[in-house]
Structure formats: structure tokens, C-alpha cells
Write a protein that holds these residues in place. Structure first.
Motif, short mmCIF file in Angstrom:
data_model
loop_
_atom_site.label_atom_id
_atom_site.label_comp_id
_atom_site.label_asym_id
_atom_site.label_seq_id
_atom_site.Cartn_x
_atom_site.Cartn_y
_atom_site.Cartn_z
N ASN A 155 -7.32 -10.73 0.48
CA ASN A 155 -8.70 -11.00 0.05
C ASN A 155 -9.30 -9.93 -0.84
O ASN A 155 -10.52 -9.81 -0.94
N LEU A 156 -8.47 -9.14 -1.50
CA LEU A 156 -9.00 -8.18 -2.46
C LEU A 156 -9.57 -8.91 -3.68
O LEU A 156 -9.06 -9.96 -4.08
N THR A 157 -10.64 -8.35 -4.24
CA THR A 157 -11.19 -8.84 -5.50
C THR A 157 -10.76 -7.90 -6.62
O THR A 157 -10.23 -6.82 -6.37
N GLU A 158 -11.01 -8.29 -7.84
CA GLU A 158 -10.65 -7.43 -8.98
C GLU A 158 -11.32 -6.05 -8.86
O GLU A 158 -10.73 -5.02 -9.20
N ALA A 169 -1.21 -5.61 -10.16
CA ALA A 169 -1.39 -6.17 -8.82
C ALA A 169 -2.41 -7.29 -8.83
O ALA A 169 -3.29 -7.36 -9.70
N THR A 170 -2.30 -8.16 -7.85
CA THR A 170 -3.26 -9.26 -7.69
C THR A 170 -3.34 -9.59 -6.21
O THR A 170 -2.65 -8.99 -5.38
N SER A 171 -4.23 -10.52 -5.87
CA SER A 171 -4.36 -10.94 -4.47
C SER A 171 -4.34 -12.46 -4.39
O SER A 171 -4.52 -13.16 -5.39
N LEU A 172 -4.15 -12.95 -3.19
CA LEU A 172 -4.18 -14.40 -2.98
C LEU A 172 -5.56 -14.95 -3.32
O LEU A 172 -5.68 -16.03 -3.91
N ARG A 173 -6.59 -14.21 -2.97
CA ARG A 173 -7.97 -14.65 -3.27
C ARG A 173 -8.18 -14.77 -4.78
O ARG A 173 -8.76 -15.76 -5.26
N ILE A 174 -7.72 -13.79 -5.53
CA ILE A 174 -7.86 -13.85 -6.99
C ILE A 174 -7.10 -15.04 -7.54
O ILE A 174 -7.61 -15.77 -8.41
N GLN A 175 -5.88 -15.25 -7.02
CA GLN A 175 -5.06 -16.36 -7.51
C GLN A 175 -5.63 -17.72 -7.14
O GLN A 175 -5.30 -18.73 -7.76
#
Length: 266
Positions: A155-158, A169-175
């Protein structure tokens, strides 16, 4: 950073599960590293499938000693104790097994089209979404236990990422376009898939895991650069060998196999 809804044992077990490992979860608030906590428990004889999950890690690491970014309440930071009866040279297969299990769980729970990058990363949208670290302990020259460390950026945001990670890097929430992930549901799925595929592996060997890995790979068929102690070289990935190493073909058509090293997708 806002604090997300905390994980709880009650929340993890609110739905029926086929996993015995879900009953062996230990939830911690903040640790230096779940990997070190799981090692301590393994040395004290806890059963296979014992899992340490922390809301925050202050000194987590990935492969080659790199620091792993794991802020409070934003991800799934977990380590699982495994006690396989295996020759030491087969333990790299467990990293690939974990990749298959986590990839299946992520796809099923979140709908994010994650893929596996050899040997230990999951990518989404070309950026890292999960890292896996497998560490083995020997006793009298034989495998005593393994610790499978798994870090999933849920659940990280940008804005959560430091500048040096924003491009890689990215997160499931961003995707998912900002839609949050139910971390409890994903933990349940990961442990279910891990236990299922670990048992499959112990019963049938590496072949079914290898086939699943190849079907989910973002490495297979790609041009890659391999950075190894011998230097940098470019090849095409044509498959996995029987121990889980990459089979490579260079521009001269020569076939080789590599069991360790850092690769870059070109």
C-alpha cells in the motif's frame, strides 16, 4: 506517511483457510529484521511454516546486503521457517518456488499482472514489487533449515518512496490506480500458496515448479545483461536448468548456464 490498518491474528484468521502455516504466524510491531527473528525461532526448534510478520522493519536487507525499504503498515514484511530434506545445491530452487507462490497469490487477490524476474524479484509495470531472500543454515554439513524472507510493497504511494527508488520500485496500490490492498487477505493467500507449492515440490520435485515459473517469468526469452565476477555479458534467456539456474544463449549461439549473479532486462 499515514498508518494503515494494522494486521491482527484475528483478521488473518477471519476466513477459513487450508493452510496449517496460518496457525504458526507471529505478528510483531517493529523489528530490525523478520529474517533475524525467524532465524532465532528456527534455532529454538519451531516447526516448519512458522512465520514472522512485522508492521515495520528498521534494518531489513535484500540480496547482497542491500537495504530493503519496509515502512510501517505499508507492506507485507515476512519470513517463513522451512525445514526441507534437500541437498544444499538444490536450495536455490526454493527461491523460485517462493516466487511462483507469491506471484500466484498477488495475481489472484489483487488482479495485478505480476511477473517473476530471476532469481528473486517480482515486477509489475516493469518495476519491482516484491523481493525474496532465501537463507540457509547448515548443521554438520547438512541443511538444517531455510528462512524464506518475502517483502511485498502493498500500500505504498508514490510519495512514500525515497527519490532513488521512485523509478525502480512500485506497489500493488499504485498498480491498481490507488486502490488499497487488503493485507490480511494477501497474507492468507501467500501462506496458502507457499504451503501448497512447498508440499508439491517435496512430493514431485522441481519439474512442476519449473513449469509454473516459466509460465510466469518476465525473464524467459528476453535479452539480458549478466553482471558476474567474470564481468558483464549479454545473452538471451532460453530456459531454466534442473537446479534453477538460467540457460543462456549468446550472440555466437553458445549455450551456458548460470546459477548466480545480477541480471538486467534489456
Amino acid at each position: 506517511m499515514s498508518y494503515e490498518k494494522a494486521l491482527s491474528l484475528t483478521g488473518l484468521k477471519q476466513e477459513a483457510s487450508d493452510s496449517n502455516w496460518l496457525d504458526r504466524v507471529q505478528l510483531l510491531e517493529s523489528v530490525v529484521s523478520t529474517q533475524e527473528e525467524a532465524k532465532r525461532l528456527a534455532e529454538n526448534g519451531v516447526p516448519e511454516g512458522t512465520t514472522v510478520i512485522a508492521e515495520e522493519q528498521t534494518g531489513a536487507r535484500g540480496r547482497m546486503g542491500r537495504k530493503w525499504f519496509s515502512p510501517r503498515g505499508k507492506g507485507i514484511w515476512m519470513s517463513i521457517v522451512l525445514r526441507p530434506k534437500l541437498p544444499l545445491l538444490q536450495t536455490p530452487q526454493l527461491t523460485l518456488l517462493a516466487g511462483v507462490a507469491v506471484c500466484k497469490a498477488i495475481r489472484r487477490v489483487t488482479g495485478v499482472d505480476a511477473g517473476i524476474k530471476w532469481p528473486n524479484d517480482l515486477l509489475a509495470g516493469g518495476r519491482k514489487i516484491c523481493g525474496i531472500l532465501l537463507e540457509s543454515s547448515l548443521r554438520e554439513g547438512e541443511l538444517h533449515y531455510c528462512i524464506a524472507g518475502i517483502g511485498i510493497s502493498a500500500n505504498l504511494t508514490e510519495d512514500d518512496y525515497p527519490d532513488h527508488l521512485k523509478e525502480v520500485a512500485t506497489s500493488l496500490r499504485i498498480q491498481r490506480g490507488g486502490v488499497p490492498i487488503d493485507r490480511s487477505e494477501l497474507v492468507r493467500a501467500v501462506l496458502n500458496e507457499l504451503e501448497l507449492h512447498f508440499n508439491l515440490y517435496m512430493e514431485q520435485g522441481f519439474k512442476p515448479i519449473k513449469e509454473l515459473w516459466e509460465s510466469m517469468s518476465v525473464t524467459l526469452g528476453r535479452q539480458i545483461a549478466l553482471n558476474s565476477p567474470q564481468g558483464r555479458s549479454e545473452s538471451v534467456v532460453v530456459g531454466l536448468d534442473e537446479l534453477g539456474g538460467l540457460i543462456l544463449k549468446n550472440s555466437a549461439g553458445e549455450i551456458s548456464s548460470v546459477c548466480s549473479g545480477e541480471i538486467e532486462l534489456l
